[in-house]
Design an enzyme around this catalytic site. Structure first.
Site, PDB file in Angstrom:
ATOM      1  N   CYS A 119     -13.640  48.633  67.731  1.00 30.98           N
ATOM      2  CA  CYS A 119     -13.014  49.734  68.586  1.00 30.98           C
ATOM      3  C   CYS A 119     -13.100  51.111  67.803  1.00 30.98           C
ATOM      4  O   CYS A 119     -12.931  52.053  68.336  1.00 30.98           O
ATOM      5  CB  CYS A 119     -11.705  49.452  68.701  1.00 30.98           C
ATOM      6  N   ASP A 154     -11.727  44.969  63.767  1.00 33.91           N
ATOM      7  CA  ASP A 154     -11.176  46.266  63.617  1.00 33.91           C
ATOM      8  C   ASP A 154     -10.659  46.550  62.074  1.00 33.91           C
ATOM      9  O   ASP A 154     -10.815  45.381  61.350  1.00 33.91           O
ATOM     10  CB  ASP A 154      -9.826  46.225  64.421  1.00 33.91           C
TER      11      ASP A 154
HETATM   12  N1   CP Z   1     -10.474  53.236  69.225  1.00 35.28           N
HETATM   13  C1   CP Z   1      -9.875  54.555  69.190  1.00 35.28           C
HETATM   14  O1   CP Z   1      -8.256  54.210  69.631  1.00 35.28           O
HETATM   15  O2   CP Z   1     -10.404  55.416  68.564  1.00 35.28           O
HETATM   16  P1   CP Z   1      -9.612  56.780  68.038  1.00 35.28           P
HETATM   17  O3   CP Z   1      -8.331  56.533  67.140  1.00 35.28           O
HETATM   18  O4   CP Z   1     -10.533  57.873  67.713  1.00 35.28           O
HETATM   19  O5   CP Z   1      -8.713  57.265  69.490  1.00 35.28           O
END
Ligand code: CP
Length: 308
Positions: free
Chosen positions: A267, A227
């Site tokens: 993510c 991340d």
């Molecule tokens: N991974 C995620 O929560 O993406 P967003 O911040 O675009 O919602």
């Protein structure tokens, strides 16, 4: 026939709000919803969205999920509602739960989310706080299940900041009994209370490993996950964190040290060529865009259970 089940806690603030059986059921429902083997309708139900931070995936996937269920969403933008003026959470929560059937909240402090849940009479969902990102974890484990079919022998290595995403991975990993390794610099360890809770759930204490060496952590791993190093709200720490995380990028050299069948997850949104290289995001081991798609299917399954 597979149907949504009522969740014992009737909220989803943390991965720990669901049992292992409930987690497995949500993933199975999500898989069937994705394959269009299942039709679940909650006509006219309303999901309120309170997002104090930006979002693409979480916001849109909730909107599409509600629409597929036959319901709708209301975007309660804090800057154009009285939330931005500082109306107390206990008043906002009591009012909104008279209009909405569920409320999904993205905010900074986890304690604010808990305050909403305390006063809301309708289920509250964590759409990301400083402590956890549990909806993300549901999508992550659906993606892993699609690849490896069951969780036995899965070794998941997270490389980067011991942040909210890492916390939810640790807790879901503990519920599913899979090996989770976290590789992070010493200054950026996961929250000790999350580690302690996970260790209480794991029947085998050695399945959660924390290390400062990414190369040790990826040896034998079949899921590599990262991340961003600086989360939303940490922009002023960016330069310092970029220095502290030198050597913690997922690049093709590190990927080669993992299992041959290893998949790569992120993510999103990513800073390409920082925590992960351009080449790895787009390589054949990457399941990053399947993972993003799975946000929709797991959230549709979660909403179905919370509405049932
Ligand atoms: N991974 C995620 O929560 O993406 P967003 O911040 O675009 O919602």
């Amino acid at each position: 026939m597979l149907r949504p089940i009522k969740l014992a806690n009737n909220k989803f603030l943390s991965c720990l709000d669901i049992s292992t059986e409930e987690l497995v059921h949500i993933l199975e429902l999500a898989k069937n919803l994705k394959n269009r083997n299942l039709n679940i309708e909650y006509k006219n139900k309303v999901l309120g969205l309170i997002f104090d931070k930006s979002s693409t995936r979480t916001r849109v996937s909730f909107q599409v999920a509600m629409s597929r269920l036959g319901g709708t969403t209301i975007d309660l933008n804090p800057t154009t509602s009285q939330i931005g003026r500082g109306e107390p959470i206990k008043d906002t929560a009591r009012v909104l739960s008279r209009y909405c059937d569920l409320i999904a909240i993205r905010t900074f402090n986890h304690s604010d989310l808990e305050e909403y849940a305390k006063w809301s009479t309708k289920p509250v969902i964590n759409a990301l706080t400083d402590l956890e990102h549990p909806c993300q974890s549901l999508a992550d484990f659906l993606t892993i299940k699609e690849e490896f079919h069951d969780f036995r022998n899965v070794v998941l290595t997270f490389i980067g900041d011991g942040n909210n995403v890492a916390h939810s991975l640790i807790l879901c990993g503990a519920l599913l009994g899979i090996e989770v390794r976290i590789a992070c610099p010493d200054k950026y360890l996961p929250n000790p209370s999350v580690i302690q809770k996970a260790r209480e759930i794991y029947k085998n204490d050695s399945l959660l490993k924390i290390t400062h060496d990414p190369y040790t952590a990826v040896n034998g791993a079949n899921v590599l996950y990262t991340d961003v190093w600086s989360s939303m709200g940490e922009e002023n720490q960016k330069d310092e964190k970029d220095k502290d995380f030198a050597g913690f990028s997922i690049d093709s050299h590190l990927l080669k040290k993992a299992n041959k069948d290893a998949i790569v997850l992120h993510c999103l949104p990513a800073y390409r060529n920082k925590e992960i290289t351009n080449e790895v995001i787009d390589c054949e081991n990457s399941r990053i865009f399947e993972q993003a798609e799975n946000r929709l299917h797991v959230q549709q399954a979660l909403l179905s259970c919370l509405l049932s």
